[in-house]
Structure formats: structure tokens, C-alpha cells
Design an enzyme around this catalytic site. Structure first.
Site, PDB file in Angstrom:
ATOM      1  N   LYS A 188       0.867  -1.181   0.000  1.00  0.00           N
ATOM      2  CA  LYS A 188       0.000   0.000   0.000  1.00  0.00           C
ATOM      3  C   LYS A 188       0.904   1.233   0.000  1.00  0.00           C
ATOM      4  O   LYS A 188       1.458   1.637   1.029  1.00  0.00           O
ATOM      5  CB  LYS A 188      -0.897  -0.026   1.243  1.00  0.00           C
ATOM      6  CG  LYS A 188      -1.937   1.081   1.232  1.00  0.00           C
ATOM      7  CD  LYS A 188      -1.514   2.139   2.236  1.00  0.00           C
ATOM      8  CE  LYS A 188      -2.421   3.317   2.268  1.00  0.00           C
ATOM      9  NZ  LYS A 188      -1.946   4.412   1.438  1.00  0.00           N
ATOM     10  N   GLU A 264       8.962   1.838  11.172  1.00  0.00           N
ATOM     11  CA  GLU A 264      10.079   2.764  10.957  1.00  0.00           C
ATOM     12  C   GLU A 264       9.455   4.148  10.908  1.00  0.00           C
ATOM     13  O   GLU A 264       8.695   4.455   9.987  1.00  0.00           O
ATOM     14  CB  GLU A 264      10.805   2.465   9.637  1.00  0.00           C
ATOM     15  CG  GLU A 264      11.476   1.105   9.576  1.00  0.00           C
ATOM     16  CD  GLU A 264      12.593   0.908  10.570  1.00  0.00           C
ATOM     17  OE1 GLU A 264      13.026   1.887  11.208  1.00  0.00           O
ATOM     18  OE2 GLU A 264      13.024  -0.241  10.746  1.00  0.00           O
ATOM     19  N   CYS A 299      13.385  11.061   6.955  1.00  0.00           N
ATOM     20  CA  CYS A 299      13.218  10.613   8.346  1.00  0.00           C
ATOM     21  C   CYS A 299      14.477  10.813   9.163  1.00  0.00           C
ATOM     22  O   CYS A 299      14.420  11.130  10.333  1.00  0.00           O
ATOM     23  CB  CYS A 299      12.800   9.145   8.370  1.00  0.00           C
ATOM     24  SG  CYS A 299      13.941   8.090   7.480  1.00  0.00           S
ATOM     25  N   LYS A 350       2.129  22.985   7.605  1.00  0.00           N
ATOM     26  CA  LYS A 350       2.726  22.501   8.861  1.00  0.00           C
ATOM     27  C   LYS A 350       4.163  23.054   9.003  1.00  0.00           C
ATOM     28  O   LYS A 350       4.548  23.533  10.070  1.00  0.00           O
ATOM     29  CB  LYS A 350       2.740  20.964   8.845  1.00  0.00           C
ATOM     30  CG  LYS A 350       3.350  20.336  10.067  1.00  0.00           C
ATOM     31  CD  LYS A 350       3.362  18.815   9.962  1.00  0.00           C
ATOM     32  CE  LYS A 350       4.594  18.261  10.652  1.00  0.00           C
ATOM     33  NZ  LYS A 350       4.874  16.878  10.412  1.00  0.00           N
ATOM     34  N   GLU A 398       9.406  16.838  14.955  1.00  0.00           N
ATOM     35  CA  GLU A 398       9.839  16.608  13.574  1.00  0.00           C
ATOM     36  C   GLU A 398       9.109  17.582  12.650  1.00  0.00           C
ATOM     37  O   GLU A 398       7.885  17.589  12.594  1.00  0.00           O
ATOM     38  CB  GLU A 398       9.509  15.168  13.169  1.00  0.00           C
ATOM     39  CG  GLU A 398      10.023  14.828  11.782  1.00  0.00           C
ATOM     40  CD  GLU A 398       9.654  13.420  11.332  1.00  0.00           C
ATOM     41  OE1 GLU A 398       8.465  13.047  11.480  1.00  0.00           O
ATOM     42  OE2 GLU A 398      10.534  12.721  10.812  1.00  0.00           O
TER      43      GLU A 398
HETATM   44  P1  NAD Z   1       2.046   8.872   7.389  1.00  0.00           P
HETATM   45  O1  NAD Z   1       2.212   8.213   8.699  1.00  0.00           O
HETATM   46  O2  NAD Z   1       1.090   9.982   7.261  1.00  0.00           O
HETATM   47  O3  NAD Z   1       1.621   7.812   6.271  1.00  0.00           O
HETATM   48  C1  NAD Z   1       2.352   6.628   6.048  1.00  0.00           C
HETATM   49  C2  NAD Z   1       1.421   5.588   5.463  1.00  0.00           C
HETATM   50  O4  NAD Z   1       0.396   5.275   6.410  1.00  0.00           O
HETATM   51  C3  NAD Z   1       0.703   6.041   4.194  1.00  0.00           C
HETATM   52  O5  NAD Z   1       0.662   4.973   3.280  1.00  0.00           O
HETATM   53  C4  NAD Z   1      -0.689   6.398   4.696  1.00  0.00           C
HETATM   54  O6  NAD Z   1      -1.696   6.252   3.719  1.00  0.00           O
HETATM   55  C5  NAD Z   1      -0.878   5.387   5.807  1.00  0.00           C
HETATM   56  N1  NAD Z   1      -1.843   5.836   6.805  1.00  0.00           N
HETATM   57  C6  NAD Z   1      -2.166   7.109   7.143  1.00  0.00           C
HETATM   58  N2  NAD Z   1      -3.133   7.115   8.079  1.00  0.00           N
HETATM   59  C7  NAD Z   1      -3.433   5.816   8.342  1.00  0.00           C
HETATM   60  C8  NAD Z   1      -4.345   5.182   9.223  1.00  0.00           C
HETATM   61  N3  NAD Z   1      -5.178   5.879  10.006  1.00  0.00           N
HETATM   62  N4  NAD Z   1      -4.364   3.827   9.258  1.00  0.00           N
HETATM   63  C9  NAD Z   1      -3.541   3.104   8.455  1.00  0.00           C
HETATM   64  N5  NAD Z   1      -2.690   3.657   7.588  1.00  0.00           N
HETATM   65  C10 NAD Z   1      -2.611   4.994   7.536  1.00  0.00           C
HETATM   66  O7  NAD Z   1       3.532   9.279   6.972  1.00  0.00           O
HETATM   67  P2  NAD Z   1       3.986  10.109   5.686  1.00  0.00           P
HETATM   68  O8  NAD Z   1       3.509  11.505   5.914  1.00  0.00           O
HETATM   69  O9  NAD Z   1       3.611   9.403   4.435  1.00  0.00           O
HETATM   70  O10 NAD Z   1       5.580  10.038   5.787  1.00  0.00           O
HETATM   71  C11 NAD Z   1       6.311  10.894   6.567  1.00  0.00           C
HETATM   72  C12 NAD Z   1       6.744  10.221   7.857  1.00  0.00           C
HETATM   73  O11 NAD Z   1       7.439   9.016   7.546  1.00  0.00           O
HETATM   74  C13 NAD Z   1       7.721  11.058   8.647  1.00  0.00           C
HETATM   75  O12 NAD Z   1       7.383  11.031  10.009  1.00  0.00           O
HETATM   76  C14 NAD Z   1       9.059  10.340   8.425  1.00  0.00           C
HETATM   77  O13 NAD Z   1       9.984  10.555   9.435  1.00  0.00           O
HETATM   78  C15 NAD Z   1       8.632   8.925   8.313  1.00  0.00           C
HETATM   79  N6  NAD Z   1       9.639   8.107   7.606  1.00  0.00           N
HETATM   80  C16 NAD Z   1      10.401   7.222   8.313  1.00  0.00           C
HETATM   81  C17 NAD Z   1      11.381   6.453   7.676  1.00  0.00           C
HETATM   82  C18 NAD Z   1      12.220   5.471   8.460  1.00  0.00           C
HETATM   83  O14 NAD Z   1      12.839   4.612   7.835  1.00  0.00           O
HETATM   84  N7  NAD Z   1      12.262   5.559   9.768  1.00  0.00           N
HETATM   85  C19 NAD Z   1      11.574   6.584   6.303  1.00  0.00           C
HETATM   86  C20 NAD Z   1      10.781   7.492   5.592  1.00  0.00           C
HETATM   87  C21 NAD Z   1       9.810   8.245   6.271  1.00  0.00           C
END
Ligand code: NAD
Length: 495
Positions: A188, A264, A299, A350, A398
Site C-alpha cells: 500500500k 520505521e 526521516c 505545517k 519533527e
Molecule cells: P504517514 O504516517 O502519514 O503515512 C504513512 C502511510 O500510512 C501512508 O501509506 C498512509 O496512507 C498510511 N496511513 C495514514 N493514516 C493511516 C491510518 N489511520 N491507518 C492506516 N494507515 C494509515 O507518513 P507520511 O507523511 O507518508 O511520511 C512521513 C513520515 O514518515 C515522517 O514522520 C518520516 O519521518 C517517516 N519516515 C520514516 C522512515 C524510516 O525509515 N524511519 C523513512 C521514511 C519516512
């Protein structure tokens, strides 16, 4: 013929790009779609299918059937390896196309996509493919009349839930080890960036990965991500995204089948410059790359500069000079661009909010801070705030944008305390010429990756993941990533 990046840019202009469910037996004619936009100018570049719980059910069912049939899980390691190598060769043929898809979909600079994201994506697939036939089980030291084997088996159906900041690469970090281990995977992608995932799944099927073993469901988190998290027949969810949504997956698991959850999540990574650090010019390049690469939508972004009081003025002077000499802000399709737009209006708001709050809380704006009148107006200049204290939001939260917070220290103990003074623990870097200090500090900093005298996240050979609220349950990358996707079985034999 593989598409060139110009083909993709043209298709994006004509709003012809597409991503949707790739599940055996599903038909897209009746599907609901939403528009997907170019973050730079907000033009419509194509459409994405809005999948729902029924698509998730169909994808999981297809995954389970293939898993139980053994058509993927029970191929010999050599056979799975050659299919995955064929897949990575196909991606190599389509690298320009994949790079251009991430560029128009996520607003990422094309040069980064061509030189970093897509080559790393392809390497991730070939590396895990090559590792498949080099995994061994164990024989336990039992009494002579017994034999005990400790073997690793694929778990079953894995859900991979992805963020938008590195669309192709995060796909690879999850899908490559999960499939290599013999699981079926339902992917997804983030709703904002589904295009490269769609293309890579198509290429996987072309290479010979069974269609049910790798399926794609596109759409919104609350609909599709949640359905995967709650699904009783999904064995593992490997998630990358915000800490806030990561927590939800733990509740989904608790409310359903106690599936394994790997998270992650976010970070607020420190870059600590001790007074005995050498070569401020090189350090300045590292600091800027750590803070502003991928617009800070990273991240492990080194968003906190913790610098010894005695070096601060010199270092900040070089940082400001470097930013005005390079780091072009502009259209991501321009090969010269280093900084593109924020991904979407809500995220742009934001980041702007954090800049305003930093000013109100008393941080001193010393560089940037402005929104540039480019495209749809969501491009933010690389921004530096000095005099950031550990109580301020900019120090603790963040931002996920091009904003660097500068704080100072006098003693090593103070530096370590500052480095650890957030709820995150994803990455850190430290600069010193004293090897004993490097050793002490790298042990004292609570982070999954600590880089000494460099800014680096490691490579595919090293595990990547976070301490504290930056991660949970496992690591991406390295052979350690296999642990997420296998379970341990003991088999006893007796005479
Ligand atoms: P997000 O948490 O908003 O979304 C991530 C995924 O979760 C998306 O596919 C989204 O559709 C899904 N999602 C959103 N709400 C949901 C819910 N209620 N239930 C189930 N799934 C849901 O994150 P983002 O904005 O896409 O990405 C940015 C974040 O990702 C930042 O916090 C960043 O630090 C983190 N990140 C971490 C790493 C790592 O390896 N640690 C790598 C890349 C990004």
C-alpha cells in the site's frame, strides 16, 4: 521501449499517469479514482484508484492462495533469486521512467531520483535476490540420539505500508526482503505517491513474480492502510511513516490477530560538532546535506545542529555562504534543482507553522525562512534558526521540511544530553578528532545509526531503524531485515 524521462514529463503534463489495484481477477472499469497532482505546480498529472476494504480482502486472499500453493514460497532459493534478479534488470531498463515518476509525483529533484533513489532501489532488489541462496539454518548441540534443526520459514502474507518521501526506495526496503524470504506481499503506497509502486509491481509480474505473490492496493490510509492493519489473515505489517500512524498499527494488531508489526517512524536527528572537529569546510557540506537533502522530507534528516560554542560563528558563516553559492531552489524537473516544493498544501502549512512558532518562541532566524513565488508557491528556502533551546518545539518536534535548529554546548556531557533530549532516536552524527571521544559519544547517543565524522545512513548492508519512538519491532536493510519476515521453527528428531 523503455520510457524516457521526457515521455513521463509529457504524460504528466497531459494528465495521463495512472496507478491502481494490481490484484489477480480485479477489474478497474468500475473503480473510483482520485486525481494525483504535481507538487510543484499543482497540475493534475494522472489518477489513482481509491481502493477499499474489498480490494484488501481480494489482495490478501490472492496472497494467501499463492503462499499455500508454494508457487513462490516453495520455489528453490535459486529460482526465486533468478526471478528477482530479472526484476531488478527490468528496473534497470526502466530507471529513467521510474526516476521521472518519483520526480513528478513527490516533487523530488530529478537529479536525486536518477542518481540516488532509483539506483539504490535497484541495488536493494539485486542485493536481497543475491542473499536468498546464502541463508542457512542451524543444528542444535543435542545429545547423540537426538537431532534438532532450527529453521527459518516465511511467515505468510505481509502488508507493506509506505510513506511518500522516498516512494520507490521505501517500496524496495520493504518488498525486497519480504518477497526474497518467500512471503506474499500486499503493498500500500502513500496516496500522494503511488505511481512508481504501480510500475514496479507491473515489472515484477513481467519478470515472473506470481501475480498473487505481489499485489498492490492504492488509496487512503484510513481505508486501505487500516483494513490491512486490522485484517485477520495478514501475518505481518511493515510500516514506514509517522510515529502517530505507527502507533495505530499496534492497536490494529491488538484488535485483530496479533500480527507482527514493524515500524520505521520519524526522527529529530542531531549533528554534534565537538570543539576538536577538523575541517569545518567538509563538515559544513555534511551538515547541509543532512539537513536539507530531499527538502528535509527525510526521516533521518539532521535537523538539529549541536555545535560547540567556540566553532559556532565560523561554521554558521560557511553554511550561509554555501547555501547562497549552491542549493538551487526550483522546479524538480530542472537537473540543477536541489530543493523542490513541499509535497502538499497541508504539509507546507505545517512546515510554515513551525517557522512561525520558532520565531514566536524566541529562536533567531539567521537564514531563509521565506516561501518562494515559484510554481504553486509551496517551495520553502533552506532555513536556519540559531539560539534554539531544548524547550522549543523546533528542537523537539519533527518538522519534515528544510529547517535547521542550531544549539550550542560547552562540555561533552552537555552535548550528549542535548543530543538525547527528544523522544526520537533514529540517527545521529558526530564530528571529533579524538577517537576516545568518538567511541564514548557514539555509545552514549541513543540512536539506531550513529555516523562518526560523516553524514551517512549506511548502505544496504547495514540495518536501519530507530530507538525510542523512531521505531519498533525490527530493522530495515542488511541481512537483519530478513528477521522481520521469517519465523523460527524447531524440528526435533529422535532415534
Ligand atoms: P504517514 O504516517 O502519514 O503515512 C504513512 C502511510 O500510512 C501512508 O501509506 C498512509 O496512507 C498510511 N496511513 C495514514 N493514516 C493511516 C491510518 N489511520 N491507518 C492506516 N494507515 C494509515 O507518513 P507520511 O507523511 O507518508 O511520511 C512521513 C513520515 O514518515 C515522517 O514522520 C518520516 O519521518 C517517516 N519516515 C520514516 C522512515 C524510516 O525509515 N524511519 C523513512 C521514511 C519516512
Amino acid at each position: 521501449m523503455p520510457s524516457t524521462k521526457e515521455d513521463i514529463f509529457q504524460q504528466a503534463k497531459d494528465s495521463l499517469l495512472y496507478a491502481g489495484a494490481l490484484i489477480p481477477g480485479t477489474d478497474r472499469t468500475e473503480a473510483q479514482h482520485f486525481e494525483t497532482l504535481n507538487p510543484f505546480d499543482h497540475s493534475v498529472i494522472g489518477k489513482v484508484q481509491r481502493c477499499n476494504g474489498e480490494h484488501v480482502d481480494a489482495a490478501v486472499k490472492a496472497g494467501r492462495e499463492v503462499f499455500e500453493s508454494g508457487a513462490w514460497a516453495k520455489l528453490s532459493p535459486g529460482e526465486r533469486k533468478s526471478i528477482m534478479l530479472r526484476w531488478s534488470a527490468l528496473m534497470e531498463q526502466h530507471k529513467e521512467e521510474l526516476a521521472a515518476l518519483d520526480c513528478v509525483d513527490a516533487g523530488k529533484p530529478i537529479t536525486e531520483c536518477l542518481n540516488t533513489d532509483i539506483p539504490d532501489t535497484i541495488q536493494t532488489f539485486s542485493w536481497y535476490a543475491e542473499a536468498i541462496d546464502k541463508q542457512f539454518g542451524k543444528v542444535s548441540p543435542t545429545a547423540n540420539d537426538k537431532l534438532a534443526l532450527i529453521v527459518k520459514e516465511p511467515i505468510g502474507v505481509v502488508g507493506a505500508v509506505l510513506p511518500w518521501n522516498f516512494p520507490a526506495l521505501m517500496f524496495a526496503w520493504k518488498v525486497a526482503p519480504a518477497l526474497a524470504a518467500g512471503n506474499s506481499v500486499v503493498v500500500k503506497p502513500a496516496e500522494l505517491t503511488s505511481l512508481s509502486a504501480y510500475r514496479m509491481v507491473q515489472l515484477a509480474h513481467e519478470a515472473g513474480v506470481p501475480e498473487g505473490a505481489l499485489t498492490l492496493v492504492t488509496g487512503f490510509g484510513e481505508e486501505v492502510g487500516k483494513a490491512l492493519g486490522l485484517h485477520p489473515d495478514v501475518d505481518v505489517v511493515s510500516f514506514t511513516g509517522s510515529t502517530e500512524v505507527g502507533r495505530l498499527f499496534l492497536t490494529y494488531a491488538a484488535q485483530s490477530n496479533l500480527k507482527e508489526i514493524i515500524l520505521e517512524c520519524g526522527g529529530k536527528s542531531p549533528q554534534v560538532i565537538f570543539e576538536d572537529a577538523y575541517d569545518l569546510e567538509t563538515i559544513a557540506d555534511d551538515v547541509l546535506s543532512a539537513a536539507f537533502w530531499n527538502m528535509g522530507e527525510n526521516c533521518s534528516c539532521g535537523s538539529r545542529l549541536i555545535v560547540h560554542e567556540s566553532l559556532k560563528n565560523d561554521l554558521l558563516g560557511i553554511l550561509k555562504q554555501r547555501l547562497s553559492d549552491g542549493w538551487k531552489v526550483g522546479n524538480p524537473q530542472d537537473p540543477e534543482t536541489s530543493i523542490g516544493p513541499m509535497i502538499e498544501p497541508a504539509h507546507f502549512d505545517k512546515v510554515c507553522h513551525y517557522i512561525d512558532t520558532a520565531k514566536k518562541e524566541g529562536a533567531e532566524l539567521i537564514q531563509g525562512g521565506d516561501v518562494l513565488a515559484l510554481g504553486a508557491g509551496m517551495t520553502i528556502e533552506p532555513t536556519i534558526f540559531d539560539a534554539v533551546t531544548s524547550e522549543m518545539s523546533l528542537f523537539r518536534e519533527e518538522v519534515f521540511g528544510p529547517v535547521l535548529a542550531v544549539s550550542t554546548f560547552e562540555t561533552e556531557a552537555e552535548a550528549i544530553d542535548l543530543a538525547n533530549a527528544t523522544s526520537y532516536g533514529l540517527a545521529a552524527s558526530l564530528y571529533t578528532s579524538d577517537v576516545r571521544r568518538a567511541h564514548r559519544a557514539s555509545q552514549a547517543i541513543k540512536a539506531g545509526t550513529v555516523s562518526v565524522n560523516c553524514f551517512s545512513e549506511g548502505d544496504i548492508t547495514t540495518p536501519f531503524g530507530g530507538y525510542k519512538t523512531s521505531g519498533f519491532g525490527g530493522r530495515d536493510n542488511g541481512l537483519e531485515a530478513f528477521d522481520q519476515y521469517v519465523q523460527t521453527k524447531t524440528i526435533w528428531y529422535a532415534n
